[in-house]
Structures are given as C-alpha cells and as structure tokens.
Design a protein around this motif. Structure first.
Motif, PDB file in Angstrom:
ATOM      1  N   ASP A  44      -1.373  23.528  11.480  1.00 47.27           N
ATOM      2  CA  ASP A  44      -0.768  23.315  10.162  1.00 47.27           C
ATOM      3  C   ASP A  44      -1.384  24.246   9.130  1.00 47.27           C
ATOM      4  OD1 ASP A  44       0.429  20.115  10.232  1.00 47.27           O
ATOM      5  OD2 ASP A  44      -1.015  20.695  11.761  1.00 47.27           O
ATOM      6  N   PRO A  45      -0.579  24.964   8.340  1.00 48.39           N
ATOM      7  CA  PRO A  45      -1.151  25.705   7.215  1.00 48.39           C
ATOM      8  C   PRO A  45      -1.626  24.769   6.101  1.00 48.39           C
ATOM      9  CG  PRO A  45       1.226  25.867   7.168  1.00 48.39           C
ATOM     10  CD  PRO A  45       0.875  25.183   8.461  1.00 48.39           C
ATOM     11  N   CYS A  46      -1.159  23.511   6.155  1.00 50.85           N
ATOM     12  CA  CYS A  46      -1.622  22.495   5.205  1.00 50.85           C
ATOM     13  C   CYS A  46      -1.395  21.119   5.831  1.00 50.85           C
ATOM     14  CB  CYS A  46      -0.869  22.601   3.882  1.00 50.85           C
ATOM     15  SG  CYS A  46      -1.367  21.360   2.666  1.00 50.85           S
ATOM     16  N   ILE A  47      -2.481  20.399   6.063  1.00 54.51           N
ATOM     17  CA  ILE A  47      -2.331  19.071   6.667  1.00 54.51           C
ATOM     18  C   ILE A  47      -2.108  17.982   5.624  1.00 54.51           C
ATOM     19  CG2 ILE A  47      -3.536  19.519   8.829  1.00 54.51           C
ATOM     20  CD1 ILE A  47      -6.075  18.645   7.603  1.00 54.51           C
ATOM     21  N   VAL A  48      -2.185  18.353   4.335  1.00 53.83           N
ATOM     22  CA  VAL A  48      -2.002  17.367   3.269  1.00 53.83           C
ATOM     23  C   VAL A  48      -0.590  16.790   3.288  1.00 53.83           C
ATOM     24  CG1 VAL A  48      -2.210  16.942   0.786  1.00 53.83           C
ATOM     25  CG2 VAL A  48      -3.688  18.624   1.890  1.00 53.83           C
ATOM     26  N   THR A  49       0.406  17.588   3.692  1.00 53.96           N
ATOM     27  CA  THR A  49       1.794  17.129   3.681  1.00 53.96           C
ATOM     28  C   THR A  49       2.024  15.982   4.661  1.00 53.96           C
ATOM     29  OG1 THR A  49       2.413  18.838   5.291  1.00 53.96           O
ATOM     30  CG2 THR A  49       2.709  19.354   2.948  1.00 53.96           C
ATOM     31  N   ARG A  50       1.140  15.846   5.661  1.00 56.58           N
ATOM     32  CA  ARG A  50       1.259  14.758   6.639  1.00 56.58           C
ATOM     33  C   ARG A  50       0.168  13.701   6.476  1.00 56.58           C
ATOM     34  NH1 ARG A  50       0.321  17.716  11.815  1.00 56.58           N
ATOM     35  NH2 ARG A  50       0.680  15.694  12.760  1.00 56.58           N
ATOM     36  N   ALA A  51      -0.652  13.835   5.427  1.00 59.45           N
ATOM     37  CA  ALA A  51      -1.847  12.992   5.313  1.00 59.45           C
ATOM     38  C   ALA A  51      -1.608  11.668   4.613  1.00 59.45           C
ATOM     39  CB  ALA A  51      -2.956  13.754   4.590  1.00 59.45           C
ATOM     40  N   ALA A  52      -0.569  11.564   3.768  1.00 61.18           N
ATOM     41  CA  ALA A  52      -0.367  10.331   2.998  1.00 61.18           C
ATOM     42  C   ALA A  52      -0.278   9.088   3.877  1.00 61.18           C
ATOM     43  CB  ALA A  52       0.853  10.454   2.090  1.00 61.18           C
ATOM     44  N   PRO A  53       0.541   9.085   4.955  1.00 57.30           N
ATOM     45  CA  PRO A  53       0.599   7.881   5.782  1.00 57.30           C
ATOM     46  C   PRO A  53      -0.713   7.578   6.497  1.00 57.30           C
ATOM     47  CG  PRO A  53       1.837   9.676   6.794  1.00 57.30           C
ATOM     48  CD  PRO A  53       1.504  10.108   5.401  1.00 57.30           C
ATOM     49  N   VAL A  54      -1.524   8.606   6.747  1.00 62.11           N
ATOM     50  CA  VAL A  54      -2.822   8.392   7.393  1.00 62.11           C
ATOM     51  C   VAL A  54      -3.783   7.707   6.422  1.00 62.11           C
ATOM     52  CG1 VAL A  54      -4.761   9.491   8.547  1.00 62.11           C
ATOM     53  CG2 VAL A  54      -2.451  10.426   8.840  1.00 62.11           C
ATOM     54  N   ILE A  55      -3.830   8.194   5.183  1.00 56.69           N
ATOM     55  CA  ILE A  55      -4.697   7.578   4.168  1.00 56.69           C
ATOM     56  C   ILE A  55      -4.230   6.158   3.877  1.00 56.69           C
ATOM     57  CG2 ILE A  55      -5.531   7.753   1.808  1.00 56.69           C
ATOM     58  CD1 ILE A  55      -6.628   9.871   3.807  1.00 56.69           C
ATOM     59  N   GLU A  56      -2.919   5.959   3.781  1.00 55.51           N
ATOM     60  CA  GLU A  56      -2.385   4.614   3.594  1.00 55.51           C
ATOM     61  C   GLU A  56      -2.801   3.697   4.750  1.00 55.51           C
ATOM     62  OE1 GLU A  56       1.846   4.722   3.179  1.00 55.51           O
ATOM     63  OE2 GLU A  56       1.788   6.320   1.684  1.00 55.51           O
ATOM     64  N   ALA A  57      -2.752   4.225   5.971  1.00 54.70           N
ATOM     65  CA  ALA A  57      -3.104   3.427   7.140  1.00 54.70           C
ATOM     66  C   ALA A  57      -4.556   2.986   7.096  1.00 54.70           C
ATOM     67  CB  ALA A  57      -2.830   4.223   8.416  1.00 54.70           C
ATOM     68  N   ALA A  58      -5.443   3.917   6.768  1.00 48.08           N
ATOM     69  CA  ALA A  58      -6.862   3.565   6.668  1.00 48.08           C
ATOM     70  C   ALA A  58      -7.062   2.489   5.613  1.00 48.08           C
ATOM     71  CB  ALA A  58      -7.690   4.809   6.339  1.00 48.08           C
TER      72      ALA A  58
ATOM     73  N   CYS B 162      -3.992   7.113  -3.493  1.00 44.49           N
ATOM     74  CA  CYS B 162      -3.489   5.934  -2.797  1.00 44.49           C
ATOM     75  C   CYS B 162      -3.738   4.689  -3.642  1.00 44.49           C
ATOM     76  CB  CYS B 162      -4.177   5.795  -1.442  1.00 44.49           C
ATOM     77  SG  CYS B 162      -3.546   4.447  -0.402  1.00 44.49           S
ATOM     78  N   ALA B 163      -2.833   3.726  -3.545  1.00 44.46           N
ATOM     79  CA  ALA B 163      -2.959   2.501  -4.319  1.00 44.46           C
ATOM     80  C   ALA B 163      -2.554   1.298  -3.478  1.00 44.46           C
ATOM     81  CB  ALA B 163      -2.097   2.565  -5.579  1.00 44.46           C
ATOM     82  N   ALA B 164      -3.102   0.141  -3.840  1.00 45.52           N
ATOM     83  CA  ALA B 164      -2.690  -1.137  -3.253  1.00 45.52           C
ATOM     84  C   ALA B 164      -2.390  -2.093  -4.392  1.00 45.52           C
ATOM     85  CB  ALA B 164      -3.782  -1.698  -2.354  1.00 45.52           C
TER      86      ALA B 164
ATOM     87  N   VAL C  10       0.857  -1.184   0.000  1.00 40.57           N
ATOM     88  CA  VAL C  10       0.000   0.000   0.000  1.00 40.57           C
ATOM     89  C   VAL C  10       0.894   1.235   0.000  1.00 40.57           C
ATOM     90  CG1 VAL C  10      -1.716   1.342   1.294  1.00 40.57           C
ATOM     91  CG2 VAL C  10      -1.876  -1.160   1.213  1.00 40.57           C
ATOM     92  N   GLY C  11       0.575   2.219  -0.845  1.00 37.84           N
ATOM     93  CA  GLY C  11       1.358   3.453  -0.878  1.00 37.84           C
ATOM     94  C   GLY C  11       0.556   4.600  -1.455  1.00 37.84           C
ATOM     95  N   ALA C  12       1.069   5.816  -1.269  1.00 34.37           N
ATOM     96  CA  ALA C  12       0.320   6.994  -1.700  1.00 34.37           C
ATOM     97  C   ALA C  12       1.271   8.130  -2.052  1.00 34.37           C
ATOM     98  CB  ALA C  12      -0.643   7.438  -0.598  1.00 34.37           C
ATOM     99  N   HIS C  13       0.712   9.143  -2.718  1.00 32.55           N
ATOM    100  CA  HIS C  13       1.447  10.376  -2.964  1.00 32.55           C
ATOM    101  C   HIS C  13       0.475  11.548  -2.858  1.00 32.55           C
ATOM    102  CE1 HIS C  13       0.397  11.496  -7.327  1.00 32.55           C
ATOM    103  NE2 HIS C  13      -0.357  10.446  -7.056  1.00 32.55           N
ATOM    104  N   ILE C  14       1.042  12.734  -2.755  1.00 31.47           N
ATOM    105  CA  ILE C  14       0.235  13.950  -2.757  1.00 31.47           C
ATOM    106  C   ILE C  14      -0.089  14.267  -4.210  1.00 31.47           C
ATOM    107  CG2 ILE C  14       0.183  16.408  -2.200  1.00 31.47           C
ATOM    108  CD1 ILE C  14       2.221  15.781   0.048  1.00 31.47           C
ATOM    109  N   GLN C  15      -1.336  14.085  -4.594  1.00 29.28           N
ATOM    110  CA  GLN C  15      -1.700  14.351  -5.986  1.00 29.28           C
ATOM    111  C   GLN C  15      -1.843  15.843  -6.242  1.00 29.28           C
ATOM    112  OE1 GLN C  15      -4.468  11.901  -8.226  1.00 29.28           O
ATOM    113  NE2 GLN C  15      -5.615  13.745  -8.766  1.00 29.28           N
ATOM    114  N   SER C  16      -2.350  16.575  -5.257  1.00 30.25           N
ATOM    115  CA  SER C  16      -2.477  18.018  -5.457  1.00 30.25           C
ATOM    116  C   SER C  16      -2.504  18.743  -4.127  1.00 30.25           C
ATOM    117  CB  SER C  16      -3.747  18.359  -6.256  1.00 30.25           C
ATOM    118  OG  SER C  16      -4.908  18.109  -5.487  1.00 30.25           O
TER     119      SER C  16
END
Length: 367
Positions: free
Chosen positions: A334-348, A216-218, A152-158
């Motif tokens: 955070d002025p932007c929480i997206v920068t820390r969100a990838a591992p959270v989305i991956e975790a879910a 995110c992808a698996a 499972v992995g992810a990136h910031i798309q936008s």
C-alpha cells in the motif's frame, strides 16, 4: 502470551501472512447476542486489500469461516473461533529479508526475538494482514455494544498533513458515524478527500508512501467504566491500539495540545442537561477522567506511520557480510495504509470497550 489480550473478554489472534490462514478466538463473549452476518462481512470488506490503487494489489476475500460459538443466529456463550484463508500469496518476494532486514519492518527484531525460527514471509505474524482477524473480533464486539446502545466509529483525520474536518467532541452523533462507515473513504470533507488521494498518488508514482491519523469515537458509553492508576481506560485502549503494526502514537481528547493550554481552558465544566444527565460543556479530556469514562463521547486519535515497504531504493545491512548495501523491496504494498485503517482502529476500540463493559457490568446485567 503476546497474541492474547483481555480480562473479562479475551481474544487470541493466530496465523502468519503467508501461512494457510489467520484467525481469532474470542473467549468470554456473552451468549444470546444476535449475529448479523451481513454487518460482519461489510466490516471485513472495509479493511480488505486490492480494491483500489491506494491499497496493495494483493487480493484476499477475507471471508471469515466461523468454526464455533455461533448457533441459530446468536452467540452461544462458548468461545467464538473464526478462520480466514490466505489465498493470494507470493512468498518468493520475501526470500532475501532474513539476510537483509527491511528498514522500518520487524524482520530483524522478530528474528532476534525468536532465534530465527519465525516465519518471515510477508512479515509473518508481524504483518498488517493480522489486522483482518482483529476486524472480525471488532465486528462481533460492535454487535455486543450495539445491544447496549453504544456506537463506535472513525474517520481519516489526516493524510500527509492534509486535514479533514475534525469530530465535534461534544455533539457528535451516531448518524455521522454510520454515514462515514458506508463511504469508500471515511472522510467528512470532500475537498480534503480529493487532496488526500492526490497526495497518495503522488507518493505512489514516486515509489514512496505517506502516513496519517485516524480519529475514533464511541458514543453513549455509560459513566464509570475503567479504573484509576494502573488499569485506566486510556491504558487498556492504548495497549490494544498499539497491537496494530503501523500505530506509533495515540492521544485522547486534546492530547498533546494540553501542553499549550491553561487550566482555565483545559478543564471541562459540568452541568446537568434537561434529562437530568451529568455532562460537560467541553470535552477536552475525551470522555475520560481519572482513567474512568465520564459519559461524554470517548474520543482519541491514532497516528499511522507511512507504509515501510516502498519501491524506492534504500540501503540496509547485510547480516551475512556486515556491509551496508543497496536494497529494493519487492512485492505488492500500500502507498498509504491509512485508507484501510479506520475499521481496524474501530475494531481495537470496540474490543477494548466490550472488555471494559463486561468487567464493569457482567454478562447479564444491563446499564
């Protein structure tokens, strides 16, 4: 039971942002899975606050203390419980929010739901701080999925409408996902990263915030997981993704773009590859058909709203006086929480897929 989720694998998340600690219990996690402490800690570090000016200045080590369920370097088969201490809190910054609920937050809805008895400090149980135990649960589930060959992995798309290079939904590789996991910002295009960070800084200096999208992808999921109608893979994933406080939209495969396609372009034609595996030439459906995995890469996107806590002056209702008054949010945000969100989305995603896998194959059976 709003903080308990799962069928074959159940997780229960507990604690408040400014309480003594937060944590999670995983019940139904299989026995005998090797425990990789270094990997788990690296996943926690990816989400942890206070590392750069794109995140809150609150500093938490986010070191999980495992109380049960791991023995001699392997999962024991009994419930796994982990606790994470809260050490850097400033509860005084939140004393006014019971009378003046913050726009975009759950101060008002939480108080109504619990009759005013909820802990409002730092957002309490509604805080993004509660994503830390979710990341621990996700790390454990990634170890289980890795044991089955699934990544499972992810990136910031936008961020702020600045787009990264999207995933190749047919030929995406494990190597690509692993490389993204090791980057400070999981972004594929360096020029996009530079522009995103500039947009965040501009918002920060303006006392504002920006949102974005995580893709995110698996990979290597077996075909046949999930059920139709009321228990689909999409439904199970979405129910956990929407537990992340800032997630306001989820789409699978082509998602809303389907509305502008003809069926001849939207359909994914089948073929058999050289190994005899059934695949599709395209993957508009994101690896899911009829609520069941197809064996193609599972792919989805989650929309993350701008951080609601901003330092710019806003207006809100004073519940004591009935007047709308000027209001400024204090504290560290955070002025932007997206920068820390990838591992959270991956975790879910990992937790949901581990539950689906165990439900489909049981605890001992392999695919």
């Amino acid at each position: 039971m709003g903080s308990v989720w799962g069928n074959a694998l159940k997780i229960s998340i507990f604690g408040e942002s400014h309480g003594g600690g937060i944590g999670v219990v995983l019940d139904g996690y299989p026995a005998g899975i090797p425990f990789d402490e270094g990997f788990v800690l690296s996943e926690m570090a990816r989400r942890a606050p206070g590392k750069n000016k794109q995140s809150t200045a609150r500093r938490e080590a986010d070191l999980p203390r495992i109380l049960s369920g791991v023995y001699n370097g392997h999962s024991a088969g009994t419930p796994i419980c982990a606790v994470i201490e809260n050490t850097d809190t400033r509860s005084g910054d939140y004393k006014d929010f019971t009378d003046q609920p913050r726009p975009g937050h759950a101060d008002y809805t939480g108080a109504v739901r619990y009759g005013g008895w909820n802990d409002p400090r730092g957002g309490g149980h509604f805080s993004g701080r509660l994503t830390a135990p979710l990341v621990f649960a996700g790390a454990m589930c990634k170890l289980f999925l890795k044991n089955k060959g699934i990544t499972v992995g992810a990136h910031i798309q936008s961020i702020a409408q600045i787009q990264d290079t999207p995933f190749d939904d047919v030929e995406l590789t494990t190597e690509t996902l692993e490389a993204l996991r090791l980057r400070p910002y999981p972004i594929q295009n360096p020029r996009a990263e530079e522009a995103m960070l500039a947009a965040i800084e501009e918002a920060r200096l303006d006392g504002d915030s920006v949102g974005g999208v995580i893709e995110c992808a698996a990979l290597a999921l077996p075909a046949g997981l999930g059920s139709p109608m009321l228990d689909t893979v999409e439904g199970r994933l979405a129910s956990l993704l929407f537990s992340v406080p800032a997630v306001k939209g989820v789409e699978f495969g082509a998602g809303f773009a389907f509305a502008g396609l003809r069926g001849s372009h939207a359909n994914d034609p089948y073929y058999q590859d050289t190994s005899g595996a059934v695949r599709t030439e395209t993957n508009n459906n994101g690896g899911i058909l009829g609520g069941i995995t197809s064996g193609m890469p599972l792919l989805f996107r989650a929309a993350i709203k701008p951080t609601p806590s901003i330092s710019r002056r806003q207006e809100t209702l004073n519940l004591q006086t009935g007047a709308v008054e000027p209001f400024t949010v204090k504290g560290r945000h955070d002025p932007c929480i997206v920068t820390r969100a990838a591992p959270v989305i991956e975790a879910a995603c990992a937790v949901a897929l581990a539950d689906l896998y165990l439900e489909g194959y049981g605890y001992a059976r392999t695919k």
